[in-house]
Write a protein that holds these residues in place. Structure first.
Motif, PDB file in Angstrom:
ATOM      1  N   LEU A 154       0.823  -1.208  -0.003  1.00 27.54           N
ATOM      2  CA  LEU A 154      -0.167   0.215   0.112  1.00 27.54           C
ATOM      3  C   LEU A 154       0.934   1.335   0.010  1.00 27.54           C
ATOM      4  N   LEU A 155       2.067   1.197   0.763  1.00 28.43           N
ATOM      5  CA  LEU A 155       2.884   2.361   0.848  1.00 28.43           C
ATOM      6  C   LEU A 155       3.649   2.884  -0.318  1.00 28.43           C
ATOM      7  N   ALA A 156       4.107   1.566  -0.900  1.00 29.90           N
ATOM      8  CA  ALA A 156       4.699   1.829  -2.188  1.00 29.90           C
ATOM      9  C   ALA A 156       3.762   2.007  -3.577  1.00 29.90           C
ATOM     10  N   ARG A 157       2.653   1.478  -3.499  1.00 26.96           N
ATOM     11  CA  ARG A 157       1.978   1.592  -5.061  1.00 26.96           C
ATOM     12  C   ARG A 157       0.918   2.622  -4.711  1.00 26.96           C
ATOM     13  N   GLY A 158       0.397   3.048  -3.600  1.00 26.74           N
ATOM     14  CA  GLY A 158      -0.823   3.897  -3.554  1.00 26.74           C
ATOM     15  C   GLY A 158      -0.191   5.464  -3.731  1.00 26.74           C
ATOM     16  N   ASP A 159      -1.242   6.279  -4.095  1.00 24.90           N
ATOM     17  CA  ASP A 159      -1.010   7.612  -4.413  1.00 24.90           C
ATOM     18  C   ASP A 159      -0.907   8.213  -2.922  1.00 24.90           C
ATOM     19  N   SER A 160       0.433   8.921  -2.572  1.00 32.00           N
ATOM     20  CA  SER A 160       0.797   9.322  -1.364  1.00 32.00           C
ATOM     21  C   SER A 160       0.606  11.115  -1.385  1.00 32.00           C
ATOM     22  N   SER A 161       0.190  11.580  -0.300  1.00 34.22           N
ATOM     23  CA  SER A 161       0.534  13.176  -0.136  1.00 34.22           C
ATOM     24  C   SER A 161       0.643  13.246   1.584  1.00 34.22           C
ATOM     25  N   THR A 162       0.721  14.374   1.642  1.00 32.87           N
ATOM     26  CA  THR A 162       1.133  14.913   3.006  1.00 32.87           C
ATOM     27  C   THR A 162       0.160  15.936   3.700  1.00 32.87           C
ATOM     28  N   VAL A 163      -0.053  15.738   4.922  1.00 32.78           N
ATOM     29  CA  VAL A 163      -1.050  16.587   5.734  1.00 32.78           C
ATOM     30  C   VAL A 163      -0.075  17.162   6.802  1.00 32.78           C
ATOM     31  N   PRO A 164      -0.486  18.234   7.564  1.00 35.16           N
ATOM     32  CA  PRO A 164       0.370  18.384   8.748  1.00 35.16           C
ATOM     33  C   PRO A 164       0.399  16.990   9.981  1.00 35.16           C
ATOM     34  N   ASP A 165       1.455  16.969  10.488  1.00 36.42           N
ATOM     35  CA  ASP A 165       1.292  16.005  11.254  1.00 36.42           C
ATOM     36  C   ASP A 165       0.614  15.981  12.713  1.00 36.42           C
ATOM     37  N   GLY A 166       0.377  15.341  13.571  1.00 41.08           N
ATOM     38  CA  GLY A 166       0.011  15.162  14.954  1.00 41.08           C
ATOM     39  C   GLY A 166      -1.608  14.876  14.774  1.00 41.08           C
ATOM     40  N   ALA A 167      -2.172  14.435  16.009  1.00 39.54           N
ATOM     41  CA  ALA A 167      -3.250  13.924  16.154  1.00 39.54           C
ATOM     42  C   ALA A 167      -4.482  15.113  15.880  1.00 39.54           C
ATOM     43  N   PHE A 214       3.812  -2.021  -9.953  1.00 38.22           N
ATOM     44  CA  PHE A 214       5.134  -3.073  -8.953  1.00 38.22           C
ATOM     45  C   PHE A 214       6.408  -2.456  -9.038  1.00 38.22           C
ATOM     46  N   TRP A 215       6.886  -1.653  -9.921  1.00 37.59           N
ATOM     47  CA  TRP A 215       8.171  -0.989  -9.582  1.00 37.59           C
ATOM     48  C   TRP A 215       8.196   0.038  -8.855  1.00 37.59           C
ATOM     49  N   ARG A 216       7.368   0.366  -7.846  1.00 38.83           N
ATOM     50  CA  ARG A 216       7.555   1.453  -6.962  1.00 38.83           C
ATOM     51  C   ARG A 216       8.080   0.873  -5.838  1.00 38.83           C
ATOM     52  N   ARG A 217       8.745   1.831  -4.833  1.00 43.40           N
ATOM     53  CA  ARG A 217       9.156   1.266  -3.549  1.00 43.40           C
ATOM     54  C   ARG A 217       8.332   2.312  -2.370  1.00 43.40           C
TER      55      ARG A 217
END
Length: 320
Positions: free
Chosen positions: A25-38, A311-314
């Motif tokens: 899931l981490l390698a092949r999914g679409d990733s983005s970032t949001v602010p960290d924290g609860a 499948f090539w993504r890490r």
């Protein structure tokens, strides 16, 4: 699209190879970032107006259903130890207090806070509250997680805004230090309650909405938000044992409107076995479209069935 609220990646112990679904899931999914924290996780899961979150008001609503008309401040029981000239906060919240012990400890504290116009109460043994006027101006208070293990006094509000609260804390510590409940607990080798910790102040939000319809969580703040958003709420056992192993089955076949609070999970293999592998199996059978992961360190991953061909993504590196 089920949503899984997860801890910081660095808090997940174990060999990455023990969680192949997570790696996929981490390698092949679409990733983005949001602010960290609860707080950022909650804002990503809920549309909250105004944006300020008060853990005290929300947990009070969960505990007593009476938070709407006032502001609230947590005044949780804690244990501080003198250590090399500092007062190190070693425990806060759940100290194993009985109802009789809570009532006895609160009795001499009530005049102290009542005279300030801040009645103290404890609908839960580990969550104590001060009821405040809605218009009260509060300084910034640190959450217990930021203070535990450190010098308590380094985290008190400073200057004129914090003067009243430093005084109240000192007076409460004197009362608790001399309390017979603590003498009895010390004689029994139990942790004493020799301080309070103020934090989480504010009022309930005016509006809470969510794209999800069902929450599985034991967290009082998250459950209160879900209640305000008219979501259905149920427990989620993430501990060891047969119930946890059957977690997804007991919850039912997860649908797109389900939010799972897995922030307390610390083992990759357990996360894989109990949640990720069964969810991924549901997706492969066509029962789910997208699976969303939201980590407390700010990484957001959305995995759709078509992503299986990447499948090539890490996977991205885990923050240290």
């Amino acid at each position: 699209m089920p949503l899984l609220l997860l801890p910081e990646r660095r808090r997940l112990g174990g060999d990455p190879s023990s969680a192949p679904t997570l790696q996929r899931l981490l390698a092949r999914g679409d990733s983005s970032t949001v602010p960290d924290g609860a707080a950022a996780q909650m804002h990503a899961a809920f549309d909250i107006v105004p944006r300020h979150l008060s853990p005290a008001a929300l947990s009070r609503e969960h505990d007593a259903r009476d938070a709407a008309l006032n502001a609230w401040l947590r005044a949780d029981p804690g244990h501080v130890r003198a250590d090399m000239g500092m007062g190190r906060l070693l425990a806060c919240g759940d100290l194993g207090l009985t109802p009789d012990e809570v009532e006895a400890l609160l009795k001499p504290l009530r005049p102290l806070f009542g005279d300030e116009g801040f009645p103290i109460s404890a609908p839960h043994p580990g969550r104590w509250y001060l009821m405040l006027p809605r218009e009260v101006q509060l300084p910034a208070f640190a959450a217990p997680d930021a203070v535990l293990g450190d010098d308590l006094y380094n985290h008190l509000p400073q200057g004129e805004p914090g003067r009243r609260w430093r005084r109240l804390l000192n007076e409460a510590q004197v009362i608790l230090h001399n309390h017979p409940v603590n003498a009895a607990r010390a004689a029994q080798g139990r942790v004493t309650v020799n301080t309070l910790w103020f934090w989480g102040g504010g009022t309930l939000p005016g509006s809470v909405r969510s794209a999800w319809t069902t929450l599985h969580s034991g967290d009082p703040v998250l459950r209160a938000l879900a209640g305000l958003a008219a979501m259905s709420v149920a427990d989620l056992d993430t501990g060891d044992g047969d119930r946890a192993d059957a977690g997804v089955v007991e919850v039912g076949h997860i649908d797109a409107g389900t939010m799972l609070d897995l922030r307390d999970v610390r083992d990759r293999a357990a996360l894989e076995r109990r949640w990720l592998a069964p969810l991924f199996a549901q997706q492969r059978r066509g029962r789910l479209d997208t699976i969303e992961l939201l980590f407390a360190d700010g990484l957001r991953v959305r995995y759709a069935p078509a992503h299986r061909w990447r499948f090539w993504r890490r996977p991205p590196a885990t923050p240290s």
